[in-house]
Scaffold this active site. Structure first.
Site, mmCIF file in Angstrom:
data_model
loop_
_atom_site.group_PDB
_atom_site.id
_atom_site.type_symbol
_atom_site.label_atom_id
_atom_site.label_comp_id
_atom_site.label_asym_id
_atom_site.label_seq_id
_atom_site.Cartn_x
_atom_site.Cartn_y
_atom_site.Cartn_z
ATOM 1 N N GLY A 1 25.971 -6.601 -40.396
ATOM 2 C CA GLY A 1 26.966 -5.656 -40.120
ATOM 3 C C GLY A 1 26.762 -4.577 -38.990
ATOM 4 O O GLY A 1 27.602 -3.486 -38.603
ATOM 5 N N LYS B 1 31.862 -9.824 -50.077
ATOM 6 C CA LYS B 1 31.165 -8.726 -50.348
ATOM 7 C C LYS B 1 32.088 -7.850 -51.533
ATOM 8 O O LYS B 1 32.734 -8.458 -52.284
ATOM 9 C CB LYS B 1 30.744 -7.645 -49.320
ATOM 10 C CG LYS B 1 29.954 -8.334 -48.337
ATOM 11 C CD LYS B 1 29.621 -7.324 -47.212
ATOM 12 C CE LYS B 1 28.995 -8.119 -46.293
ATOM 13 N NZ LYS B 1 27.532 -7.541 -45.493
ATOM 14 N N HIS C 1 20.782 -11.678 -51.311
ATOM 15 C CA HIS C 1 21.373 -11.174 -50.292
ATOM 16 C C HIS C 1 20.589 -9.947 -49.964
ATOM 17 O O HIS C 1 20.356 -9.156 -50.958
ATOM 18 C CB HIS C 1 22.840 -10.888 -50.444
ATOM 19 C CG HIS C 1 23.540 -10.572 -49.047
ATOM 20 N ND1 HIS C 1 23.528 -9.096 -48.789
ATOM 21 C CD2 HIS C 1 24.162 -11.117 -48.526
ATOM 22 C CE1 HIS C 1 24.126 -9.078 -47.553
ATOM 23 N NE2 HIS C 1 24.725 -10.299 -47.364
ATOM 24 N N SER D 1 26.243 -10.477 -38.154
ATOM 25 C CA SER D 1 27.151 -10.304 -37.058
ATOM 26 C C SER D 1 27.665 -11.566 -36.444
ATOM 27 O O SER D 1 28.007 -11.389 -35.303
ATOM 28 C CB SER D 1 26.639 -9.285 -36.199
ATOM 29 O OG SER D 1 26.434 -8.160 -36.738
ATOM 30 N N ASN E 1 31.322 -14.250 -47.103
ATOM 31 C CA ASN E 1 30.820 -13.579 -48.114
ATOM 32 C C ASN E 1 31.927 -12.231 -48.064
ATOM 33 O O ASN E 1 31.757 -11.320 -47.082
ATOM 34 C CB ASN E 1 29.311 -12.966 -47.802
ATOM 35 C CG ASN E 1 28.899 -11.914 -48.654
ATOM 36 O OD1 ASN E 1 29.622 -11.650 -49.960
ATOM 37 N ND2 ASN E 1 27.929 -11.214 -48.416
ATOM 38 N N GLU F 1 21.705 -6.914 -49.492
ATOM 39 C CA GLU F 1 22.080 -5.961 -50.100
ATOM 40 C C GLU F 1 21.824 -5.848 -51.488
ATOM 41 O O GLU F 1 22.027 -4.783 -52.232
ATOM 42 C CB GLU F 1 23.878 -6.009 -49.748
ATOM 43 C CG GLU F 1 24.221 -5.463 -48.352
ATOM 44 C CD GLU F 1 25.484 -6.145 -47.841
ATOM 45 O OE1 GLU F 1 26.285 -6.653 -48.660
ATOM 46 O OE2 GLU F 1 25.445 -6.114 -46.464
ATOM 47 N N GLU G 1 19.086 -14.294 -42.459
ATOM 48 C CA GLU G 1 19.833 -13.238 -42.276
ATOM 49 C C GLU G 1 19.027 -11.965 -41.859
ATOM 50 O O GLU G 1 18.516 -11.130 -42.780
ATOM 51 C CB GLU G 1 20.727 -12.935 -43.514
ATOM 52 C CG GLU G 1 21.726 -13.753 -43.908
ATOM 53 C CD GLU G 1 22.949 -13.110 -44.581
ATOM 54 O OE1 GLU G 1 24.118 -13.266 -43.732
ATOM 55 O OE2 GLU G 1 22.826 -12.598 -45.707
HETATM 56 C C1 PEP Z 1 26.592 -10.823 -44.759
HETATM 57 O O1 PEP Z 1 27.163 -10.219 -45.414
HETATM 58 O O2 PEP Z 1 25.974 -11.812 -45.184
HETATM 59 C C2 PEP Z 1 26.709 -10.753 -43.151
HETATM 60 C C3 PEP Z 1 26.017 -11.529 -42.617
HETATM 61 O O3 PEP Z 1 27.474 -9.645 -43.034
HETATM 62 P P1 PEP Z 1 28.291 -9.736 -41.354
HETATM 63 O O4 PEP Z 1 28.517 -10.729 -40.960
HETATM 64 O O5 PEP Z 1 29.089 -8.544 -41.627
HETATM 65 O O6 PEP Z 1 26.999 -9.305 -40.410
#
Ligand code: PEP
Length: 248
Positions: free
Chosen positions: A171, A10, A95, A210, A8, A97, A165
Site C-alpha cells: 500500500g 481486504k 498476511h 504495490s 486481496n 495486516e 510481501e
Molecule cells: C496486499 O494487501 O497483500 C497488498 C499487496 O496490497 P497492495 O497491493 O495494495 O500493496
C-alpha cells in the site's frame, strides 16, 4: 506453471459492488486468462455475493484468513471448512495486516496453513520483512525464520503458495528493484525446497506489494516470480484485468 494472480480485497466492498466487480472480472478476462490462475479473495461475508458469478469461469475464490481449529467457541472467527463450503479453494494466511492488527505469530500462521491443507484448501502463506528489518540488513534472516516456522508438515509435498510481501511495499507505492525481487524469490525457493524436500520448480512464490497494471508485466517476467498478490489494485476491475492480461 501458470502465473498465479491473487486479488486481496481486504475489508472493502458491499454486496452490490462485490457482485459487479466479480462479474466484470469474469467478463473481461474470459478467454484471456489462459496463462494465469486468477483467485479473488473478498471479505468473508461477501463470498456468497461473489461465488455465483464465478461459476463456469476459471476464476477461483479465496478467503483472507481462517481459524486454526475446525470449529468451536471462537466468536467472530471463520473456519477453513466454512470457507470451503462458501466455494473457496484458497486462503491467505499470515498476511502482514493479520500479523500487525491481530498479533499473529509465525506459529499461528503454521497452524492456519495446516488447517487449510487438512480442509482441502490451498494456503497462500504470506511472509516478508518490515522496513525496520530491511534497514537493519535482516531481510534474509527474517525470511529464513518465517519459512522454517510457517510451512506446516501437512503442506510438505502438497499444494501451497508462498507470497513474498515486503511489509514496507504494501500500500505504499514502493517496490523493490526487479533484481532484488528475483534475488529474494530465488532465496525463498531454495530455503523452501530444503525445508520441504520438494523440487524447486514446483514451489510457487508470488510477489505482493504495490503491484499495479503499470508494473505487473515487469514483475511477473522477473526470474523466480510465479505471480502476484494484489491488494488495492484488485478493487478496480479495469486495473485488475490489465494485471491479468500482463501474465500473457
Ligand atoms: C496486499 O494487501 O497483500 C497488498 C499487496 O496490497 P497492495 O497491493 O495494495 O500493496
Amino acid at each position: 506453471m501458470k502465473k498465479i494472480i491473487i486479488g486481496n480485497w481486504k475489508m472493502y466492498g458491499d454486496p452490490a459492488m462485490a457482485a459487479a466487480l466479480a462479474q466484470s472480472i469474469v467478463k473481461n478476462t474470459a478467454g484471456k486468462a489462459n496463462n494465469a490462475q486468477v483467485v479473488i479473495c473478498p471479505p468473508a461475508i461477501l463470498l456468497p455475493h461473489v461465488a455465483p458469478h464465478l461459476s463456469g469461469s476459471t476464476i477461483k475464490l479465496g478467503g483472507q484468513d481462517c481459524h486454526i481449529q475446525p470449529d468451536g467457541a471462537y466468536t467472530g472467527d471463520i473456519s477453513a471448512l466454512m470457507l470451503k463450503q462458501a466455494g473457496c479453494t484458497h486462503v491467505l494466511v499470515g498476511h502482514s495486516e493479520r500479523r500487525k492488527f491481530h498479533h499473529e505469530q509465525d506459529i499461528d500462521v503454521r497452524h492456519k496453513a495446516a488447517r487449510a491443507v487438512k480442509t482441502g484448501l490451498i494456503p497462500v502463506i504470506c511472509i516478508g520483512e518490515s522496513e525496520e528489518e530491511r534497514k537493519a540488513g535482516k531481510t534474509k534472516d527474517i525470511l529464513a525464520q518465517q519459512i522454517r516456522e510457517c510451512i506446516p508438515e501437512e503442506a510438505i509435498q502438497g499444494d501451497f503458495i508462498l507470497a513474498y510481501e515486503p511489509v514496507w511495499a504494501i500500500g505504499s507505492g514502493k517496490t523493490p528493484t526487479m533484481g532484488d525481487i528475483s534475488d529474494i524469490h530465488a532465496y525463498i525457493i531454495s530455503l523452501a525446497a530444503r525445508r520441504t524436500g520438494m523440487d524447486s520448480a514446483s514451489i510457487p512464490v508470488i510477489y505482493g506489494g504495490s503491484v499495479k497494471a503499470d508494473n505487473a508485466r515487469e514483475i511477473m517476467a522477473a526470474e523466480a516470480v510465479s505471480g502476484v498478490l494484489v491488494g488495492g489494485a484488485s478493487l478496480k476491475a479495469e486495473e485488475f484485468c490489465r494485471i491479468v492480461a500482463a501474465a500473457t
